[in-house]
Design a protein around this motif. Sequence first.
Motif, short mmCIF file in Angstrom:
data_model
loop_
_atom_site.label_atom_id
_atom_site.label_comp_id
_atom_site.label_asym_id
_atom_site.label_seq_id
_atom_site.Cartn_x
_atom_site.Cartn_y
_atom_site.Cartn_z
N GLN A 4 42.31 38.03 44.44
CA GLN A 4 41.19 37.68 45.30
C GLN A 4 41.70 37.46 46.71
O GLN A 4 42.54 36.60 46.94
CB GLN A 4 40.53 36.42 44.75
CG GLN A 4 39.26 36.04 45.46
CD GLN A 4 38.15 37.07 45.29
OE1 GLN A 4 37.72 37.35 44.20
NE2 GLN A 4 37.73 37.66 46.40
N ARG A 6 41.32 36.32 50.61
CA ARG A 6 40.56 35.43 51.50
C ARG A 6 40.86 35.82 52.94
O ARG A 6 42.01 35.94 53.32
CB ARG A 6 40.98 33.97 51.28
CG ARG A 6 40.60 33.42 49.90
CD ARG A 6 41.35 32.12 49.60
NE ARG A 6 41.16 31.11 50.61
CZ ARG A 6 40.13 30.28 50.66
NH1 ARG A 6 39.20 30.33 49.72
NH2 ARG A 6 40.01 29.39 51.62
N VAL A 25 31.44 40.51 58.27
CA VAL A 25 31.43 39.48 57.24
C VAL A 25 30.75 40.00 55.97
O VAL A 25 31.29 39.90 54.87
CB VAL A 25 30.71 38.19 57.75
CG1 VAL A 25 30.40 37.24 56.59
CG2 VAL A 25 31.56 37.49 58.81
N ARG A 29 32.39 40.94 52.31
CA ARG A 29 31.89 40.29 51.10
C ARG A 29 31.50 41.32 50.04
O ARG A 29 31.85 41.21 48.87
CB ARG A 29 30.69 39.39 51.40
CG ARG A 29 30.13 38.75 50.13
CD ARG A 29 28.68 38.35 50.23
NE ARG A 29 27.82 39.45 50.63
CZ ARG A 29 26.59 39.31 51.09
NH1 ARG A 29 26.08 38.10 51.25
NH2 ARG A 29 25.88 40.36 51.44
N ASP A 30 30.76 42.35 50.49
CA ASP A 30 30.30 43.37 49.55
C ASP A 30 31.46 44.17 48.97
O ASP A 30 31.32 44.82 47.94
CB ASP A 30 29.28 44.30 50.21
CG ASP A 30 27.99 43.57 50.54
OD1 ASP A 30 27.78 42.47 49.97
OD2 ASP A 30 27.20 44.06 51.37
N ALA A 31 32.60 44.14 49.66
CA ALA A 31 33.78 44.82 49.14
C ALA A 31 34.63 43.87 48.29
O ALA A 31 35.74 44.22 47.87
CB ALA A 31 34.61 45.39 50.28
N GLY A 32 34.12 42.63 48.07
CA GLY A 32 34.81 41.71 47.17
C GLY A 32 35.71 40.67 47.83
O GLY A 32 36.39 39.92 47.14
N PHE A 33 35.70 40.61 49.16
CA PHE A 33 36.52 39.60 49.85
C PHE A 33 35.78 38.26 49.89
O PHE A 33 34.56 38.21 49.91
CB PHE A 33 36.78 40.01 51.30
CG PHE A 33 37.73 41.16 51.47
CD1 PHE A 33 39.03 40.95 51.88
CD2 PHE A 33 37.31 42.47 51.23
CE1 PHE A 33 39.91 42.02 52.06
CE2 PHE A 33 38.17 43.54 51.40
CZ PHE A 33 39.48 43.31 51.81
N GLU A 34 36.57 37.17 49.93
CA GLU A 34 36.00 35.87 50.27
C GLU A 34 36.18 35.69 51.77
O GLU A 34 37.30 35.75 52.28
CB GLU A 34 36.70 34.75 49.50
CG GLU A 34 36.34 34.80 48.02
CD GLU A 34 37.10 33.82 47.16
OE1 GLU A 34 37.89 33.00 47.71
OE2 GLU A 34 36.93 33.86 45.93
N VAL A 35 35.05 35.53 52.45
CA VAL A 35 35.08 35.57 53.92
C VAL A 35 34.66 34.23 54.51
O VAL A 35 33.54 33.75 54.25
CB VAL A 35 34.12 36.66 54.45
CG1 VAL A 35 34.39 36.90 55.93
CG2 VAL A 35 34.26 37.95 53.67
N ILE A 36 35.52 33.64 55.28
CA ILE A 36 35.20 32.41 56.00
C ILE A 36 34.81 32.79 57.41
O ILE A 36 35.53 33.53 58.08
CB ILE A 36 36.41 31.45 56.00
CG1 ILE A 36 36.69 30.99 54.57
CG2 ILE A 36 36.14 30.25 56.90
CD1 ILE A 36 38.07 31.25 54.12
N TYR A 37 33.66 32.33 57.84
CA TYR A 37 33.19 32.68 59.18
C TYR A 37 33.17 31.42 60.05
O TYR A 37 32.69 30.37 59.62
CB TYR A 37 31.80 33.31 59.10
CG TYR A 37 31.23 33.70 60.45
CD1 TYR A 37 32.02 34.39 61.37
CD2 TYR A 37 29.94 33.36 60.81
CE1 TYR A 37 31.51 34.72 62.62
CE2 TYR A 37 29.42 33.70 62.05
CZ TYR A 37 30.22 34.37 62.95
OH TYR A 37 29.73 34.70 64.20
N GLU A 54 42.63 27.30 55.78
CA GLU A 54 42.01 28.09 54.71
C GLU A 54 43.02 29.00 54.02
O GLU A 54 42.68 29.68 53.06
CB GLU A 54 40.85 28.92 55.27
CG GLU A 54 39.71 28.10 55.89
CD GLU A 54 38.84 27.42 54.84
OE1 GLU A 54 39.07 27.63 53.63
OE2 GLU A 54 37.91 26.68 55.24
#
Lengths: 137, 306
Positions: A4, A6, A25, A29-37, A54
């Motif tokens: 996973q 990040r 962002v 996300r749609d590609a499977g990343f956890e995205v902190i904005y 993070e």
Amino acid sequence: MAEQYRVLIGKPGLDGHDRGAKFIVRALRDAGFEVIYTGIRRTAEEIAAAAIQEDVAAVGLSSMSGAHLRLFPAVIEALNQAGAGDIPVLGGGIIPEEDVDILRQAGIQAIFTPGTPAATIIAAFTKACEEHHRRHR
Amino acid sequence: MNIQDLLGRLHAGDPRAIGRAISLVEEQSREGAALLAGLDRERIAAALLIGMTGPPGAGKSTLTGGLVRHLRDQGQRVGIVAVDPSSPLSGGAVLGDRIRMMDHALDREVVVRSMATRGRLGGLCAAAGAAARIMAASGCTTVLLETVGVGQSEMDIVRLADLTVMVLAPGFGDEIQAMKAGILEVADLIVVNKADQPGSGKLALDLAAVFARAEDRDLRLHRTVASEDQGIDTLLARIDALVQQYRKDGTLHRKREQAFTLETLDWAQALLRPKLAALAAAGLRNADPRLAAEEIIIQLQQEPQS
Ligand SMILES: Nc1nc2c(ncn2[C@@H]2O[C@H](COP(=O)(O)OP(=O)(O)O)[C@@H](O)[C@H]2O)c(=O)[nH]1
Ligand SMILES: [Mg+2]
């Protein structure tokens, strides 16, 4: 993806247009990343500090104001200062052709312009994260 | 990775070490287990864990940011674990709570970590609880745990807390109706946020009805305007008073015992699952799955300890 990833998307500088940032962002996300904005109008130091807390594998920056030549290297500098120069930085926005090389030389790993396909952006983040994980995990 | 070195840096409050430590645990690595075993138990026991829950958009992150400001004024070092749901389709997540905490980004005494639920069947409480303990072991005297008050697994997270604040706001009619029945089982304090918005007075009245005794209502129902820093100081005073009471009457002790059991069970499920999955895939066929399950449990018990 097996591991996973990040990532943190930051928006340095004073411009308030975050359509581009939000597009990245969501695409990540749609590609499977956890995205902190981080939201808009953050300083380079704030972005670096957030990326460290993070423990992200990559930082993406967005700038629409034309100030990328100052703002993007400032984030690299802030990461270096905080002992986190190993975190790769990627950048996108309204960036003229002639600035791309300058930014690459300043250490920005990949540069995206309004015409860059989402798949290319995702591939660049995937590569950056893969390499970071290989070195650290 | 040298765990002793990491523990030393973590104890000294080094942000990089804290971030790495939480990742090691979140990834359920062996190093993560060794690291958790070496955390400062005294600091962990002394720290207060406050859960913040409620529907998305009610103002949890804004209120959390406000509480952080007041706790910092008291000189406390503060941790925040913010959990957001992963997308069931892509497995990705947008972790947006940090936007409302960025004012504290340069304050080394405020530690923020965003986490995704990762669609875990077991392991979510484990990861969130461990992150909170790592923050406590780094010197945080209060840790705030924000989670969306929807699915069961998210609600389970706040059961780890010493005290839980349910954040509601006008305009969430159906969700609030659905929550009202069992609200006092999860919430120690109920906050009607967005008291500047129409409908807030009515919502507060509605909620007042869940309390059987007037004095409970006065202590445990509260109104705030988080975006304007209104009512946050009194909320913090209420939290303090309730914690004092919980210490005295044994509630705190009981809650911590329950949290320990809950997290232990969650860890056990998370750690067993890969092994169970492998055994199930290779297990009995042509039998009822219920029988196949009993069979793999027997196999598991017969396996030599690793
Ligand atoms: N009018 C008003 N808006 C608020 C208040 N508190 C938060 N908000 C806004 O409500 C929105 C959602 O807040 P957020 O803290 O992200 O909610 P969360 O999803 O529960 O964490 C944001 O736009 C906030 O600025 C309040 O007391 N009054
Ligand atoms: Mg939030």
